[in-house]
Design a protein around this motif. Structure first.
Motif, mmCIF file in Angstrom:
data_model
loop_
_atom_site.group_PDB
_atom_site.id
_atom_site.type_symbol
_atom_site.label_atom_id
_atom_site.label_comp_id
_atom_site.label_asym_id
_atom_site.label_seq_id
_atom_site.Cartn_x
_atom_site.Cartn_y
_atom_site.Cartn_z
ATOM 1 N N PRO A 124 0.828 -1.215 0.000
ATOM 2 C CA PRO A 124 0.000 0.000 0.000
ATOM 3 C C PRO A 124 0.858 1.259 0.000
ATOM 4 N N THR A 125 0.329 2.291 -0.619
ATOM 5 C CA THR A 125 1.039 3.560 -0.765
ATOM 6 C C THR A 125 1.288 4.239 0.576
ATOM 7 N N SER A 126 2.359 5.015 0.637
ATOM 8 C CA SER A 126 2.592 5.837 1.822
ATOM 9 C C SER A 126 2.023 7.240 1.615
ATOM 10 N N LEU A 127 1.493 7.485 0.406
ATOM 11 C CA LEU A 127 0.878 8.784 0.131
ATOM 12 C C LEU A 127 -0.523 8.837 0.738
ATOM 13 N N ASP A 128 -1.067 10.018 0.841
ATOM 14 C CA ASP A 128 -2.444 10.194 1.308
ATOM 15 C C ASP A 128 -3.390 9.453 0.352
ATOM 16 N N ARG A 129 -4.084 8.438 0.877
ATOM 17 C CA ARG A 129 -4.894 7.569 0.023
ATOM 18 C C ARG A 129 -6.001 8.334 -0.729
ATOM 19 N N GLY A 130 -6.693 9.211 -0.017
ATOM 20 C CA GLY A 130 -7.797 9.950 -0.636
ATOM 21 C C GLY A 130 -7.314 10.867 -1.751
ATOM 22 N N ALA A 131 -6.235 11.599 -1.464
ATOM 23 C CA ALA A 131 -5.698 12.531 -2.472
ATOM 24 C C ALA A 131 -5.188 11.769 -3.695
#
Lengths: 139, 139, 139, 139
Positions: D13-20
């Motif tokens: 899973p991404t470490s970025l903001d999931r919603g954005a």
């Protein structure tokens, strides 16, 4: 998707079946993104060595759906032969990718979801091709 | 192009005819760039209204050549049906674009050059398809 | 490549440095094909699990070079800000891919070749960007 | 779109903001299709000669959104510099295309719709870039 709204404002409306065309465009765009994601998810799995064929076919399917989606979105001065062969190639790419993804569907949820997306795109392409054959018969 | 050097270092060499494959990859990559350029040059002409069909078919041909080039470059775990239908769709897109470009070849040098590029790609695709049929017969 | 011949017949010649532009277009098209090939060759290696980052960055670099090549090929009504940011993004993608390929260059000849192709594209993008800055200063 | 479901099944899973991230992927895919359609609709208009710049910027924006969408969809072994420059280039392409489409929005409904799609994609890219800057600050 916004492209459906766009097609209703187009100065040269398609002579193809509107519903079949819009469904096929949506499925091509959706399947291109799904296959890009499945190739990447397979690449991130610990058993990537068992998923090499799946990555390969997902990459081919993503590229094919992307191009077929672009060709079908365009309404101005279409060439029916080009539309037909692009849509036919998309059916073949979706089928090959679906069959491979189905083999991994029990172990990898992303392959199960991707197989369904390919199946929907395959069906939408076949349905559009069927309406093209009718157009040809009439024209 | 560097990709020809790449194919000689590939861990899983192709079972297709190497010469026909390399020529087809080169022509797909070359024709994709040429058609992108011709669509844009037509758009920049004063008689753009007479070149609308040419722009359309150049855009379709550029996308198709781009995708076919990518699929043919890949050697790992190929699906012969996918290769065949992609190469076939490329033949059709190149032929349609070539025929339209030929109509404008007298007035626009870029259309004349683009028609020749499409003709070479069309021939390279047909030659590769012919070797695929032989592969199929053997296999 | 035929696209260089095309640019000389364009109705609206570029205001950018012709040599720097042509070199950058060639390297983008060449690097896109090379990176597509390296991602695929890595996927076909027995130690694919050690090459996952290399596959990922080759796929990103192939897509970025492909789009940057298309944008630079177009001469009609360019937007300098779009050209600049696309070329800049291409520099970044080429550098990341080159650095990863260099890590595998001793073990995999295709990574060594791909690293060189990325290095050439990175340099061509930087050289073109330098001429754009001069254009901006004058304009 | 199916890709949102895909991202929830990804092994890394991404470490970025999931919603954005999900919003930006959706807007890139949506805007790529919309801009492909607007370039084609402009080409089909009687006043195509007045829409040449609009066609050009729609083609650039479609290609840029397509590539940025692909890069953002991939979660395995991301390079933050590549994500950032791709998303930045997408912001620039969307802004240039939106501004040009707005000039034709009164006369052409497809330009009005396309301008809105570009505006949403531009905002989604800027919002994602803002979360990347925070990630960088933390990390």
């Amino acid at each position: 998707m916004t492209v459906e709204e766009m097609l209703q404002t187009h100065p040269r409306p398609t002579s193809l079946d509107r519903g079949a065309l819009q469904r096929c465009i949506y499925e091509c765009v959706d399947c291109a993104a799904t296959c890009t994601s499945c190739a990447d998810a397979c690449l991130g799995e610990q058993d990537v060595a068992d998923l090499v064929r799946c990555v390969r076919l997902c990459l081919d399917c993503a590229d094919t759906c992307d191009t077929t989606g672009r060709i079908l979105i365009r309404q101005t001065e279409p060439d029916l032969g080009v539309l037909r062969s692009a849509t036919g190639a998309c059916t073949v790419a979706c089928r090959a990718c679906r069959e491979e993804c189905e083999r991994h569907a029990e172990h990898h949820e992303h392959c199960r979801i991707c197989a369904r997306s390919c199946a929907r795109c395959e069906e939408a392409c076949e349905a559009l091709l069927a309406t093209m054959d009718q157009t040809n018969g009439k024209g």
